[in-house]
Design a protein around this motif. Structure first.
Motif, PDB file in Angstrom:
ATOM      1  N   ASP A  71       0.871  -1.167   0.000  1.00  0.00           N
ATOM      2  CA  ASP A  71       0.000   0.000   0.000  1.00  0.00           C
ATOM      3  C   ASP A  71       0.912   1.221   0.000  1.00  0.00           C
ATOM      4  O   ASP A  71       1.581   1.502   1.000  1.00  0.00           O
ATOM      5  CB  ASP A  71      -0.918  -0.005   1.224  1.00  0.00           C
ATOM      6  N   SER A  72       0.949   1.952  -1.108  1.00  0.00           N
ATOM      7  CA  SER A  72       1.906   3.048  -1.254  1.00  0.00           C
ATOM      8  C   SER A  72       1.705   4.143  -0.209  1.00  0.00           C
ATOM      9  O   SER A  72       2.612   4.925   0.058  1.00  0.00           O
ATOM     10  CB  SER A  72       1.813   3.645  -2.664  1.00  0.00           C
ATOM     11  N   GLU A  73       0.515   4.207   0.390  1.00  0.00           N
ATOM     12  CA  GLU A  73       0.268   5.212   1.418  1.00  0.00           C
ATOM     13  C   GLU A  73       1.169   5.011   2.626  1.00  0.00           C
ATOM     14  O   GLU A  73       1.529   5.959   3.327  1.00  0.00           O
ATOM     15  CB  GLU A  73      -1.199   5.178   1.835  1.00  0.00           C
ATOM     16  N   TYR A  74       1.566   3.760   2.851  1.00  0.00           N
ATOM     17  CA  TYR A  74       2.396   3.441   4.012  1.00  0.00           C
ATOM     18  C   TYR A  74       3.867   3.273   3.647  1.00  0.00           C
ATOM     19  O   TYR A  74       4.702   3.003   4.501  1.00  0.00           O
ATOM     20  CB  TYR A  74       1.880   2.161   4.689  1.00  0.00           C
ATOM     21  N   GLY A  75       4.201   3.422   2.373  1.00  0.00           N
ATOM     22  CA  GLY A  75       5.591   3.317   1.949  1.00  0.00           C
ATOM     23  C   GLY A  75       5.862   2.050   1.158  1.00  0.00           C
ATOM     24  O   GLY A  75       4.964   1.233   0.924  1.00  0.00           O
ATOM     25  N   ARG A  76       7.096   1.898   0.772  1.00  0.00           N
ATOM     26  CA  ARG A  76       7.488   0.774  -0.079  1.00  0.00           C
ATOM     27  C   ARG A  76       8.648  -0.001   0.543  1.00  0.00           C
ATOM     28  O   ARG A  76       9.432   0.552   1.320  1.00  0.00           O
ATOM     29  CB  ARG A  76       7.908   1.274  -1.465  1.00  0.00           C
ATOM     30  N   TYR A  77       8.755  -1.260   0.136  1.00  0.00           N
ATOM     31  CA  TYR A  77       9.901  -2.085   0.529  1.00  0.00           C
ATOM     32  C   TYR A  77      10.928  -2.018  -0.602  1.00  0.00           C
ATOM     33  O   TYR A  77      10.599  -2.276  -1.761  1.00  0.00           O
ATOM     34  CB  TYR A  77       9.482  -3.532   0.771  1.00  0.00           C
ATOM     35  N   VAL A  78      12.161  -1.680  -0.263  1.00  0.00           N
ATOM     36  CA  VAL A  78      13.226  -1.561  -1.257  1.00  0.00           C
ATOM     37  C   VAL A  78      14.396  -2.444  -0.877  1.00  0.00           C
ATOM     38  O   VAL A  78      14.800  -2.492   0.288  1.00  0.00           O
ATOM     39  CB  VAL A  78      13.706  -0.091  -1.369  1.00  0.00           C
ATOM     40  N   GLN A  79      14.947  -3.136  -1.858  1.00  0.00           N
ATOM     41  CA  GLN A  79      16.221  -3.840  -1.678  1.00  0.00           C
ATOM     42  C   GLN A  79      17.118  -3.453  -2.842  1.00  0.00           C
ATOM     43  O   GLN A  79      16.865  -3.821  -3.986  1.00  0.00           O
ATOM     44  CB  GLN A  79      16.043  -5.363  -1.618  1.00  0.00           C
ATOM     45  N   LEU A  80      18.144  -2.659  -2.536  1.00  0.00           N
ATOM     46  CA  LEU A  80      19.122  -2.282  -3.552  1.00  0.00           C
ATOM     47  C   LEU A  80      20.073  -3.445  -3.788  1.00  0.00           C
ATOM     48  O   LEU A  80      20.550  -4.083  -2.850  1.00  0.00           O
ATOM     49  CB  LEU A  80      19.909  -1.048  -3.095  1.00  0.00           C
ATOM     50  N   TYR A  81      20.355  -3.697  -5.050  1.00  0.00           N
ATOM     51  CA  TYR A  81      21.242  -4.798  -5.443  1.00  0.00           C
ATOM     52  C   TYR A  81      20.837  -6.106  -4.780  1.00  0.00           C
ATOM     53  O   TYR A  81      21.639  -6.779  -4.122  1.00  0.00           O
ATOM     54  CB  TYR A  81      22.707  -4.442  -5.155  1.00  0.00           C
ATOM     55  N   ALA A  82      19.584  -6.476  -4.971  1.00  0.00           N
ATOM     56  CA  ALA A  82      19.099  -7.782  -4.509  1.00  0.00           C
ATOM     57  C   ALA A  82      19.763  -8.863  -5.356  1.00  0.00           C
ATOM     58  O   ALA A  82      19.627  -8.862  -6.586  1.00  0.00           O
ATOM     59  CB  ALA A  82      17.585  -7.860  -4.653  1.00  0.00           C
TER      60      ALA A  82
END
Length: 417
Positions: A71-82
């Motif tokens: 839910d973009s309202e609560y933010g996003r999960y990011v993994q750089l260089y997964a």
């Protein structure tokens, strides 16, 4: 005895011998029963074995950036260089593979459409490099008839089935309907809670490239030791590159560079680990020949050469950095990675540059290096400060990597791209 009678006797003898041969063959266990099926099975096995020896294109890339949105309202999960062998990519990769396999093109679309779609539950994957779409598809284990380049892919859920977006570095965006169920995307998205990740277009850094993947989390990376691998020798390289390792057609320049000539090709081996090859399309060795003229054939050939160079010297593995069609064939560039972060040379050159003319590797330049992870950690600027600095250069992106300037120890840095 007449000639006609002799011919009849010879024909009769041949018939008898044939019957005897068939009788003997029927007693051999291997050919008992349906021997044609056994022969077919053998041929099929041989074909499977040949296919298994082909280069696995899934190892062409080391890592990608992944953004998961519940839910973009609560933010996003990011993994750089997964890492591509890590659990997140192992879940995400098959979804993009299935989407590409069933994609029906709707047409080009605008940034606003994609950005609104990224507000729905979905998955975004930044390849970190621009690739021909056919190569990106083959890397995922799929084929496609669409002819364009791609830098990033997104799966969104604004329709009844998942929608696929393909984004190119020039800003072009194409939209596709797929047969992938929306639930496949939403179920995965719900399992990754936000961790302070976001896109540049939804930040205060509007001058950055809009789909730059950002995070405010503290990022750290270990120091890396760089060295010339112990296996770097003329014998190892000549053997691996299908040269005569004992040839007498060689000489040494004043710089210490060894030059080996084997017409119509020349190999130069420098003391600092630089290997340069110049050849022609007349080379017979399979190592230099692509199976066909396609991008996939060219990449397989390039990866085979990269593997030969790595394995013969004990150098670090090489990963694709770029692939460009030329008037006469292809140019492939490979680079090193450490802890899944790219290693870039301070002079801007790549670790391995390959020229393919027609279906033959006619030239390459290679920098032989080995990178070992140390226990100490690099001191990185806070992510917010790195964003602010990068935003001073409109249109730039932001990433992480090691810079090899020729020293023994490398530190990780924020890099503008």
């Amino acid at each position: 005895m007449s000639k006609r009678a002799v011919n009849r006797l010879q024909n009769l003898a041949l018939v008898v011998l044939s019957l005897v041969a068939v009788g003997l063959l029927s007693q051999i266990p291997l050919l008992n029963g349906d021997w044609t099926n056994q022969v077919q099975a053998f041929l099929t096995h041989s074909n499977d074995a040949a296919e298994s020896e082909a280069v696995n294109l899934s190892s062409a890339l080391s890592a990608v950036h992944i953004v998961v949105t519940g839910d973009s309202e609560y933010g996003r999960y990011v993994q750089l260089y997964a890492p591509v062998d890590g659990p997140l990519f192992q879940q995400v990769g098959p979804l993009f593979q299935e989407a590409l396999g069933s994609a029906t093109e709707v047409g080009a679309t605008a940034d606003k459409t994609l950005q609104e779609a990224l507000g729905t539950p979905g998955i975004y994957m930044d390849l970190t490099i621009e690739l021909p779409l056919g190569i990106a598809a083959a890397w995922l284990g799929e084929e496609t008839d669409y002819d364009r380049s791609v830098r990033a892919m997104a799966l969104t859920t604004e329709e009844e089935s998942a929608v696929l977006y393909l984004y190119s570095s020039d800003g072009t965006i194409f939209r596709y309907y797929t047969a992938l169920p929306v639930s496949a995307v939403t179920d995965l998205s719900a399992s990754y809670p936000p961790n302070n990740g976001f896109f540049a277009f939804e930040s205060n850094y509007a001058t950055l490239a809009p789909y730059t993947v950002l995070t405010t989390e503290t990022v750290s990376a270990p120091l890396v030791q760089a060295s010339l691998p112990a296996g770097y020798s003329s014998y190892n390289l000549l053997t691996a590159l299908d040269f005569n390792a004992h040839t007498g057609y060689r000489y040494q320049e004043s710089s210490g560079t060894e030059v080996v000539m084997e017409s119509p090709r020349t190999l130069r081996l420098s003391p600092d680990g630089t290997v340069t090859y110049d050849g022609s399309e007349e080379i017979a060795s399979d190592l230099y020949r692509a199976a066909g003229p396609s991008a996939v054939d060219a990449l397989q050939s390039g990866m085979e050469l990269a593997s030969a160079l790595t394995e013969s010297t004990g150098a670090s593995p090489l990963y694709l950095r770029s692939m460009t069609a030329t008037d006469s064939g292809w140019q492939l560039n490979f680079g090193y990675c450490s802890t899944c972060l790219p290693v870039v040379f301070s002079d801007g050159e790549d670790a391995l540059t390959i020229t393919i003319t027609g279906r033959t590797i006619t030239a390459f330049t290679y920098r032989c290096k080995a990178y070992a992870i140390l226990e100490e950690t690099s001191a990185l600027l806070p992510a917010s400060m790195a964003m602010a600095i990068a935003s001073l250069h409109p249109g730039s992106g932001l990433s992480l990597g090691y810079v090899d300037g020729g020293g023994d120890t490398l530190s990780a840095f924020w890099l503008e791209i």
